[in-house]
Each structure stands twice: as structure tokens, then as C-alpha cells.
Design a protein around this motif. Structure first.
Motif, PDB file in Angstrom:
ATOM      1  N   GLU A 132       1.893  -4.579 -15.452  1.00 58.18           N
ATOM      2  CA  GLU A 132       2.229  -5.217 -14.186  1.00 58.18           C
ATOM      3  C   GLU A 132       3.231  -6.309 -14.505  1.00 58.18           C
ATOM      4  OE1 GLU A 132      -0.099  -7.317 -10.431  1.00 58.18           O
ATOM      5  OE2 GLU A 132      -0.973  -7.388 -12.431  1.00 58.18           O
ATOM      6  N   GLY A 133       4.517  -5.979 -14.392  1.00 56.33           N
ATOM      7  CA  GLY A 133       5.537  -6.906 -14.852  1.00 56.33           C
ATOM      8  C   GLY A 133       5.450  -7.078 -16.359  1.00 56.33           C
ATOM      9  N   ASP A 134       5.313  -8.326 -16.808  1.00 54.43           N
ATOM     10  CA  ASP A 134       5.174  -8.617 -18.238  1.00 54.43           C
ATOM     11  C   ASP A 134       3.720  -8.736 -18.657  1.00 54.43           C
ATOM     12  OD1 ASP A 134       7.902  -8.636 -18.710  1.00 54.43           O
ATOM     13  OD2 ASP A 134       8.095 -10.772 -18.234  1.00 54.43           O
ATOM     14  N   THR A 135       2.807  -8.289 -17.815  1.00 49.71           N
ATOM     15  CA  THR A 135       1.385  -8.374 -18.125  1.00 49.71           C
ATOM     16  C   THR A 135       0.842  -6.996 -18.507  1.00 49.71           C
ATOM     17  OG1 THR A 135       1.062 -10.222 -16.599  1.00 49.71           O
ATOM     18  CG2 THR A 135      -0.903  -9.004 -17.257  1.00 49.71           C
ATOM     19  N   GLY A 177      -0.099  -3.685  -5.932  1.00 53.94           N
ATOM     20  CA  GLY A 177      -0.312  -4.589  -7.052  1.00 53.94           C
ATOM     21  C   GLY A 177      -1.749  -4.687  -7.507  1.00 53.94           C
ATOM     22  N   ALA A 178      -2.662  -4.023  -6.811  1.00 54.95           N
ATOM     23  CA  ALA A 178      -4.062  -4.001  -7.233  1.00 54.95           C
ATOM     24  C   ALA A 178      -4.230  -3.043  -8.406  1.00 54.95           C
ATOM     25  CB  ALA A 178      -4.961  -3.576  -6.074  1.00 54.95           C
ATOM     26  N   LEU A 179      -5.251  -3.317  -9.212  1.00 62.83           N
ATOM     27  CA  LEU A 179      -5.588  -2.442 -10.330  1.00 62.83           C
ATOM     28  C   LEU A 179      -6.665  -1.462  -9.896  1.00 62.83           C
ATOM     29  CD1 LEU A 179      -5.956  -5.176 -13.103  1.00 62.83           C
ATOM     30  CD2 LEU A 179      -3.933  -3.756 -12.685  1.00 62.83           C
ATOM     31  N   VAL A 202     -14.458   4.631  -9.175  1.00 63.23           N
ATOM     32  CA  VAL A 202     -13.171   3.979  -9.403  1.00 63.23           C
ATOM     33  C   VAL A 202     -13.302   2.575  -8.826  1.00 63.23           C
ATOM     34  CG1 VAL A 202     -10.712   3.942  -8.895  1.00 63.23           C
ATOM     35  CG2 VAL A 202     -11.860   6.131  -9.304  1.00 63.23           C
ATOM     36  N   PHE A 203     -13.023   1.573  -9.660  1.00 63.61           N
ATOM     37  CA  PHE A 203     -13.059   0.180  -9.227  1.00 63.61           C
ATOM     38  C   PHE A 203     -11.669  -0.292  -8.838  1.00 63.61           C
ATOM     39  CE2 PHE A 203     -16.834   0.296 -12.010  1.00 63.61           C
ATOM     40  CZ  PHE A 203     -17.774  -0.284 -11.156  1.00 63.61           C
ATOM     41  N   ARG A 204     -11.644  -1.330  -8.009  1.00 62.08           N
ATOM     42  CA  ARG A 204     -10.400  -1.976  -7.620  1.00 62.08           C
ATOM     43  C   ARG A 204     -10.479  -3.453  -7.975  1.00 62.08           C
ATOM     44  NH1 ARG A 204      -8.165  -5.139  -3.527  1.00 62.08           N
ATOM     45  NH2 ARG A 204      -6.057  -4.561  -2.835  1.00 62.08           N
ATOM     46  N   VAL A 205      -9.444  -3.958  -8.626  1.00 64.42           N
ATOM     47  CA  VAL A 205      -9.315  -5.388  -8.892  1.00 64.42           C
ATOM     48  C   VAL A 205      -8.060  -5.854  -8.155  1.00 64.42           C
ATOM     49  CG1 VAL A 205      -8.995  -7.187 -10.614  1.00 64.42           C
ATOM     50  CG2 VAL A 205     -10.441  -5.215 -11.138  1.00 64.42           C
ATOM     51  N   GLY A 206      -8.261  -6.701  -7.142  1.00 61.87           N
ATOM     52  CA  GLY A 206      -7.141  -7.157  -6.333  1.00 61.87           C
ATOM     53  C   GLY A 206      -6.299  -8.204  -7.034  1.00 61.87           C
ATOM     54  N   PRO A 207      -5.132  -8.505  -6.497  1.00 66.51           N
ATOM     55  CA  PRO A 207      -4.293  -9.577  -7.061  1.00 66.51           C
ATOM     56  C   PRO A 207      -5.017 -10.911  -7.135  1.00 66.51           C
ATOM     57  CG  PRO A 207      -3.037  -8.241  -5.511  1.00 66.51           C
ATOM     58  CD  PRO A 207      -4.476  -7.810  -5.376  1.00 66.51           C
ATOM     59  N   GLY A 225      -8.674  10.108 -16.708  1.00 70.53           N
ATOM     60  CA  GLY A 225      -7.344   9.593 -16.455  1.00 70.53           C
ATOM     61  C   GLY A 225      -7.049   9.374 -14.982  1.00 70.53           C
ATOM     62  N   ILE A 226      -6.227   8.354 -14.708  1.00 70.67           N
ATOM     63  CA  ILE A 226      -5.768   8.080 -13.353  1.00 70.67           C
ATOM     64  C   ILE A 226      -4.303   7.677 -13.415  1.00 70.67           C
ATOM     65  CG2 ILE A 226      -6.568   5.679 -13.441  1.00 70.67           C
ATOM     66  CD1 ILE A 226      -7.124   5.866 -10.419  1.00 70.67           C
ATOM     67  N   ALA A 227      -3.502   8.185 -12.460  1.00 72.97           N
ATOM     68  CA  ALA A 227      -2.074   7.876 -12.411  1.00 72.97           C
ATOM     69  C   ALA A 227      -1.652   7.709 -10.967  1.00 72.97           C
ATOM     70  CB  ALA A 227      -1.260   8.979 -13.077  1.00 72.97           C
ATOM     71  N   LEU A 228      -0.630   6.897 -10.759  1.00 74.35           N
ATOM     72  CA  LEU A 228      -0.079   6.702  -9.427  1.00 74.35           C
ATOM     73  C   LEU A 228       1.007   7.741  -9.159  1.00 74.35           C
ATOM     74  CD1 LEU A 228       0.250   4.927  -6.838  1.00 74.35           C
ATOM     75  CD2 LEU A 228       1.982   3.635  -8.122  1.00 74.35           C
ATOM     76  N   ASP A 229       0.912   8.381  -8.009  1.00 75.39           N
ATOM     77  CA  ASP A 229       1.969   9.249  -7.510  1.00 75.39           C
ATOM     78  C   ASP A 229       2.663   8.477  -6.404  1.00 75.39           C
ATOM     79  OD1 ASP A 229       3.619  11.122  -6.388  1.00 75.39           O
ATOM     80  OD2 ASP A 229       2.020  12.449  -5.690  1.00 75.39           O
ATOM     81  N   PRO A 230       3.747   7.750  -6.718  1.00 74.39           N
ATOM     82  CA  PRO A 230       4.369   6.867  -5.721  1.00 74.39           C
ATOM     83  C   PRO A 230       5.000   7.624  -4.556  1.00 74.39           C
ATOM     84  CG  PRO A 230       5.718   6.974  -7.696  1.00 74.39           C
ATOM     85  CD  PRO A 230       4.443   7.687  -8.005  1.00 74.39           C
TER      86      PRO A 230
END
Length: 331
Positions: A132-135, A177-179, A202-207, A225-230
């Protein structure tokens, strides 16, 4: 170390040794498994026989010297590959896991760029990675940890233990931007047998670092595995304990089925519109965007959480039981 323990440690995350179909079924029924793939899979003519690996992809490098490498991620900004190393049992809180930096030419720039037990870092059994950016975010048993991708310094730790996280596996950053983090819901007993207390989630961690349960149910099939399909504005999830490639959107009570394959799935990437999935069941990486399995790479025992280098169109395969990472050029 007993053989069953060794098998679970080296092959369990990628499906190479574990027999997920023999694990106890969870009683959770929040989401019901779809009965067929007809509604969800894209309509397409029957695929021809899978081509041989040599005709579809070429191995360009093999990088040795890792300790149970579970995930590979390309940082396109730095043009570097991160590799998570479990270094022991995938459920042991032994603080000896580490993250490596590898250059695209296969040279190991820093084997222990981030190391448990050094510089105030706790890292037990790191698995999935996300940027997430530089993180750099890392899934680690029942917590997720954030590090500076350039310096390796610890930034944050978010515990999911209060929500009962069992086996956090892969992690991805969503469109907002959530995980999103898969929990495979498995444990190991004293002799190395794989148990499945569940639940599959599946958990969600918000900003804001708020932790919630995004989806739960047997239909997730012990998600790995999990991946984003934008483009599709959805997530692709693959089953460690089943044979389905799934699609899911936040808010949906159950995922839909994209395709069915050999199972024992490890990692998934969405690359240039293709859905690429690793399978320990048949030691392969295949594409599934047509609803049918098209094998691209074979003969890779224990492929875990694959990565993708979009700059070079290369697939990055951590071979967990082989302590190596293979770099393949895709057509």
C-alpha cells in the motif's frame, strides 16, 4: 521431525502434501456453496488440451537459499521482489520468520531484510504480502504487520486474535484502501496432522485499522490466495480445501464460482486480464479466465503464493518445500 510434520510444514500451505478433503468439515453455514459453475463461469467453447509448459512459459531463473518461502511480491516502484520466509512451522510463534529482497535478475540483495527478533521486529511465520504505497503488509498467523518497504522499519501491527483468527494466509489491498485477509481456518496437532477447526473467513482491516469479518462460510473452501480484479471490481479467491476458483464482492453473502480445477490451490494473481492460479494438487500454474483450466507451467512441486512482475510479464513462484523461487517468462 516426524514425516507428517515435515510434510505439513513444507507442503501444507500449497497443497503439496496435505489432504484437505480428509480434514473435519466446519459446521459454519453462513454462506452456501454454489452447486454448479454454469451461472458464474464465462461462456466459452471447450478449451483444447492444455499445452506443454515449454510452449507457453520459459523459466529464466531459479533463486535458491530461502527457508520455506511462501509468498513473492513485486514492488514496481523499487523494482524489487519481496519474499516471505516461514522458516519453521507455519503456526509456530517462534519469531524467526523473515522477508527477503531479491533483484529481478535473481540476485539476492538482502536475505533477511526484515527479520523476526531483530530491531524490535516480531515476525513468526510470514505468509501473504501486499503493498500500500511504501507500506509492506504481511500476514502472520493471527496478526498483520506493516513495514516500511524501503527501510524495513516496523510501522504498525494489527491483531485479529480477538476475532478468533486461526491461520491468516494471504492479504490484498482493496480499491478503497482496506486490507482483505484470508483465514484458512486450519491448525496442526502434536504429530503434524492438519485439523480444520474453522471457520473459513475473509477479514477486513479498514484504513482506520478497524477489524471486521467480511465474509464467512463453508463455501470459501478453506480460502488461501486472494487477488484484486480491478476491472471486475471484485476479488478472486482460491480454495486450499476445495477445487473452486471464486469471485466475491464486498457485501455479497457468498462468492460465485469462476472455474473448477485440480484443487489444493495456493496463490492467485490477476495479470493482464488473466487469472493465474498455483496448485499443489498437480504441481502447476494455470489460467482460468475462460472458466476452464489451461496449464501454463507444470512440474513445480509445492507452488505457493505466486507473484507477478508486470514490467517484464514474469510469474514469480515460491516453491515452498524446495526452498527456492522460480522466475518464469510468460508469453
Amino acid at each position: 521431525m516426524r514425516g507428517t510434520i515435515l510434510c505439513a510444514v513444507l507442503g501444507g500451505l500449497s497443497g503439496a502434501c496435505v489432504r484437505p478433503d480428509k480434514a473435519p468439515a466446519t459446521s459454519d453455514t453462513t454462506a452456501a456453496r454454489p452447486e454448479t459453475t454454469a451461472a458464474a463461469a464465462p461462456s466459452a467453447p471447450t478449451s483444447p488440451p492444455a499445452p506443454t509448459p515449454s510452449s507457453t512459459a520459459t523459466k529464466v531463473a531459479t533463486v535458491q537459499g530461502f527457508l520455506a518461502p511462501e509468498s513473492v511480491l513485486h514492488d514496481s516502484t523499487q523494482d524489487i521482489y519481496f519474499v516471505s520466509n516461514i522458516n519453521g512451522s507455519p503456526t509456530a510463534k517462534d519469531n524467526n520468520g523473515f522477508i527477503s529482497r531479491v533483484r529481478p535478475d535473481g540476485a539476492v540483495e538482502n536475505l533477511k531484510f526484515i527479520e523476526g527478533g531483530r530491531s524490535g521486529v516480531t515476525l513468526n511465520a510470514p505468509k501473504g504480502l501486499a503493498l500500500e504505497g511504501d507500506t509492506l503488509w504481511v500476514a502472520d498467523i493471527d496478526v498483520v504487520r506493516a513495514f516500511d518497504a524501503k527501510t524495513g522499519a516496523l510501522i504498525d501491527t494489527v491483531s485479529l486474535a480477538k476475532l478468533g483468527a486461526v491461520f491468516l494466509n494471504d492479504i490484498v489491498v482493496g480499491l478503497t484502501g482496506a486490507l482483505y485477509i484470508t483465514d484458512t481456518g486450519i491448525r496442526f496437532d502434536d504429530v503434524g496432522n492438519v485439523l480444520h477447526p474453522g471457520p473459513d473467513r475473509v477479514f477486513r482491516v479498514g484504513p482506520d485499522r478497524a477489524v471486521t469479518q467480511a465474509i464467512r462460510g463453508d463455501t470459501l473452501g478453506r480460502p488461501n490466495g486472494i487477488a484484486l480484479d480491478p476491472v471486475g471490481k471484485r476479488f478472486i479467491i482460491v480454495e486450499f480445501g476445495g477445487r473452486y476458483v471464486l469471485a466475491w464482492k464486498p457485501g455479497d453473502k457468498a462468492p460465485s464460482v469462476v472455474a473448477k480445477g485440480p484443487g489444493g490451490f495456493g496463490g492467485v494473481v490477476v495479470a493482464g486480464g488473466r487469472i493465474l492460479v498455483s496448485s499443489g494438487a498437480d504441481s502447476s500454474v494455470s489460467s482460468y479466465e475462460t472458466g476452464q483450466q489451461v496449464k501454463l507451467i507444470g512440474g513445480v512441486p509445492g507452488p505457493a503464493d505466486i507473484g507477478y512482475d508486470a514490467k517484464r510479464n514474469r510469474l514469480l513462484i515460491p516453491v515452498l518445500p524446495g526452498n527456492r523461487v522460480e522466475i518464469w517468462q510468460l508469453p
